[in-house]
Design a protein around this motif. Structure first.
Motif, mmCIF file in Angstrom:
data_model
loop_
_atom_site.group_PDB
_atom_site.id
_atom_site.type_symbol
_atom_site.label_atom_id
_atom_site.label_comp_id
_atom_site.label_asym_id
_atom_site.label_seq_id
_atom_site.Cartn_x
_atom_site.Cartn_y
_atom_site.Cartn_z
ATOM 1 N N ARG A 146 -2.587 -2.025 3.988
ATOM 2 C CA ARG A 146 -1.295 -2.708 3.846
ATOM 3 C C ARG A 146 -0.788 -3.189 5.205
ATOM 4 O O ARG A 146 -0.213 -4.276 5.312
ATOM 5 C CB ARG A 146 -0.269 -1.763 3.211
ATOM 6 C CG ARG A 146 -0.525 -1.457 1.734
ATOM 7 C CD ARG A 146 0.675 -0.770 1.113
ATOM 8 N NE ARG A 146 0.442 -0.342 -0.247
ATOM 9 C CZ ARG A 146 0.094 0.892 -0.588
ATOM 10 N NH1 ARG A 146 -0.059 1.817 0.359
ATOM 11 N NH2 ARG A 146 -0.093 1.211 -1.852
ATOM 12 N N TRP A 192 -7.691 -2.639 -6.467
ATOM 13 C CA TRP A 192 -6.454 -2.384 -5.723
ATOM 14 C C TRP A 192 -6.329 -3.335 -4.528
ATOM 15 O O TRP A 192 -5.268 -3.932 -4.308
ATOM 16 C CB TRP A 192 -6.409 -0.928 -5.257
ATOM 17 C CG TRP A 192 -5.147 -0.577 -4.549
ATOM 18 C CD1 TRP A 192 -3.974 -0.159 -5.099
ATOM 19 C CD2 TRP A 192 -4.913 -0.634 -3.132
ATOM 20 N NE1 TRP A 192 -3.022 0.051 -4.129
ATOM 21 C CE2 TRP A 192 -3.576 -0.240 -2.908
ATOM 22 C CE3 TRP A 192 -5.689 -0.980 -2.033
ATOM 23 C CZ2 TRP A 192 -3.019 -0.174 -1.633
ATOM 24 C CZ3 TRP A 192 -5.138 -0.917 -0.767
ATOM 25 C CH2 TRP A 192 -3.818 -0.525 -0.568
ATOM 26 N N GLU A 196 -3.397 -6.194 -3.898
ATOM 27 C CA GLU A 196 -2.486 -6.114 -2.753
ATOM 28 C C GLU A 196 -2.529 -7.402 -1.923
ATOM 29 O O GLU A 196 -1.499 -7.907 -1.478
ATOM 30 C CB GLU A 196 -2.857 -4.913 -1.868
ATOM 31 C CG GLU A 196 -2.563 -3.569 -2.492
ATOM 32 C CD GLU A 196 -1.079 -3.356 -2.743
ATOM 33 O OE1 GLU A 196 -0.283 -3.541 -1.807
ATOM 34 O OE2 GLU A 196 -0.713 -3.012 -3.882
#
Length: 395
Positions: A146, A192, A196
């Motif tokens: 992230r 995932w 993201e």
């Protein structure tokens, strides 16, 4: 020096006793072992050991004074993620270095069943700690992913945000770690990373269709003025023909791109960028250039799992760099190309290690998966010495 009839852990211990503990900081340990120890029983250990020493894991183990088994497990997970080595071989070698340094009194044994035995009393504890570490590591890698998504994003003033090639390389490395950890823990994190990344890109998406409409309006207004002027009307009418030709060439490129013919799409967009500049509007060139970037970015993304796409991305970037483009764009494209070339080198290095392990595990020959991987790697690096050596050995 003649080879001695000793196990690898005992040989490592003997070399350390003779040359001192600092020998584990250097690739020299592997060179000496090649003279005094036999790798015949486990040929795959030789290249793995050299890689571990080059990466500094010998020096890391030198500073370990207690809980060595936990460190070995932690380093094993880290090394397997980064280099794709077989886990039991890595554990065996790290444990052998720890034994050689005197940190442990347990003699590691590489069992024929492909399991490294350290001691029966530590197996359960190590497994428990490893699983705990994996969960924590997965969480840490997601946090890092992230952070990279936010810090590596390039946000232009007029177009959608994107990740340059160097950023995609860094993201790809973390994506690989997350996949490995997810697989080991049997968690459902397959999509995932994709989700993201899409969230971030979507938040900075800009629709450029209004820019195109503005450009067409500008052309139409100027054309009307020139036609009224008379003398230059004919010359500008020919410019409108160039605009139509431009649109047709771009549409042809779009068709190629939707069909997956990326090389031909690049050729069409390149023609649009180069040939149809009779009309004085930089936005048209910008549109064509952006189309080329869409192709290369798609190829770079596909190249994470598809070697031919990575090669196509390299070729596409090289073609773009041959165009007459601003220096700022040239710098950015060169950065992308450097990232792709780095990814190719990394894939070849990791693949070469996998082939060596494959050969050692199949009585000196590649199995079908190994043969397929060899052909893919030769496409990426046809002049690589070791790949050609393995190829010739197979024939």
């Amino acid at each position: 020096m003649a080879k001695q009839n000793k196990t690898l852990p005992e040989s490592i211990k003997g070399v350390i006793q003779q040359y001192g503990n600092d020998i584990v900081k250097s690739i020299r340990l592997s060179n000496i072992l090649d003279d005094v120890a036999s790798f015949d029983d486990l040929p795959a250990a030789k290249p793995v050991l050299r890689t571990l020493l080059k990466a500094g894991y010998g020096e890391k183990l030198l500073s370990v004074k207690k809980d060595w088994n936990l460190k070995v497990n932690s380093y094993t997970t880290e090394i397997c993620q980064n280099y794709g080595f077989q886990q039991d071989i890595v554990t065996y070698l790290l444990s052998s270095i720890v034994y050689g340094l005197g940190t442990s009194t347990v003699v590691p044994k590489y069992a024929s069943g492909n399991k490294t035995t350290i001691s029966s009393s530590t197996k359960h504890t190590n497994k428990k700690n490893t699983i705990s570490d994996l969960k924590g590591e997965l969480s840490a890698q997601k946090k890092e992913y992230r952070r990279l998504l936010d810090t590596l994003l390039v946000i232009p003033a007029k177009t959608s945000a994107y990740y340059p090639a160097s950023a995609l390389t860094k993201l790809s490395l973390v994506e690989g770690k997350i996949k490995l950890l997810s697989d080991a823990l049997k968690t459902n994190d397959a999509d995932w990373c994709i989700q993201e990344k899409e969230k971030v890109l979507q938040a900075h998406y800009k629709d450029t269709s209004s820019l195109k409409r503005k450009a067409y309006t500008k052309v139409a207004a100027v054309a009307t003025t020139l036609l009224l002027g008379g003398a230059y009307g004919t010359s500008y009418v020919s410019s409108l023909g160039d605009i139509n030709a431009f649109n047709q060439t771009v549409q042809k490129g779009d068709s190629f791109m939707s069909s997956g013919l990326y090389d031909q799409a690049i050729v069409s967009y390149s023609e649009a960028y180069t040939n149809y500049d009779a009309f004085n509007s930089s936005s048209y060139k910008e549109d064509a250039f952006q189309k080329m970037e869409e192709v290369t970015d798609k190829l770079i993304e596909k190249g994470k799992t598809d070697n031919p796409s990575l090669l196509q991305a390299k070729n596409a970037l090289q073609k773009q760099l041959q165009l007459d483009i601003p220096s700022s764009e040239r710098t950015r494209l060169q950065e992308k190309l450097n990232g792709v070339e780095t990814e190719i080198v990394s894939k070849v290095d990791n693949g070469r290690n996998t082939l060596i392990l494959n050969v050692s595990a199949n009585n000196g020959k590649l199995n079908e998966d190994g043969k397929k991987l060899l052909e893919e790697l030769l496409e990426l690096s046809p002049d690589d010495y070791w790949l050609k050596f393995i190829k010739n050995k197979e024939q």
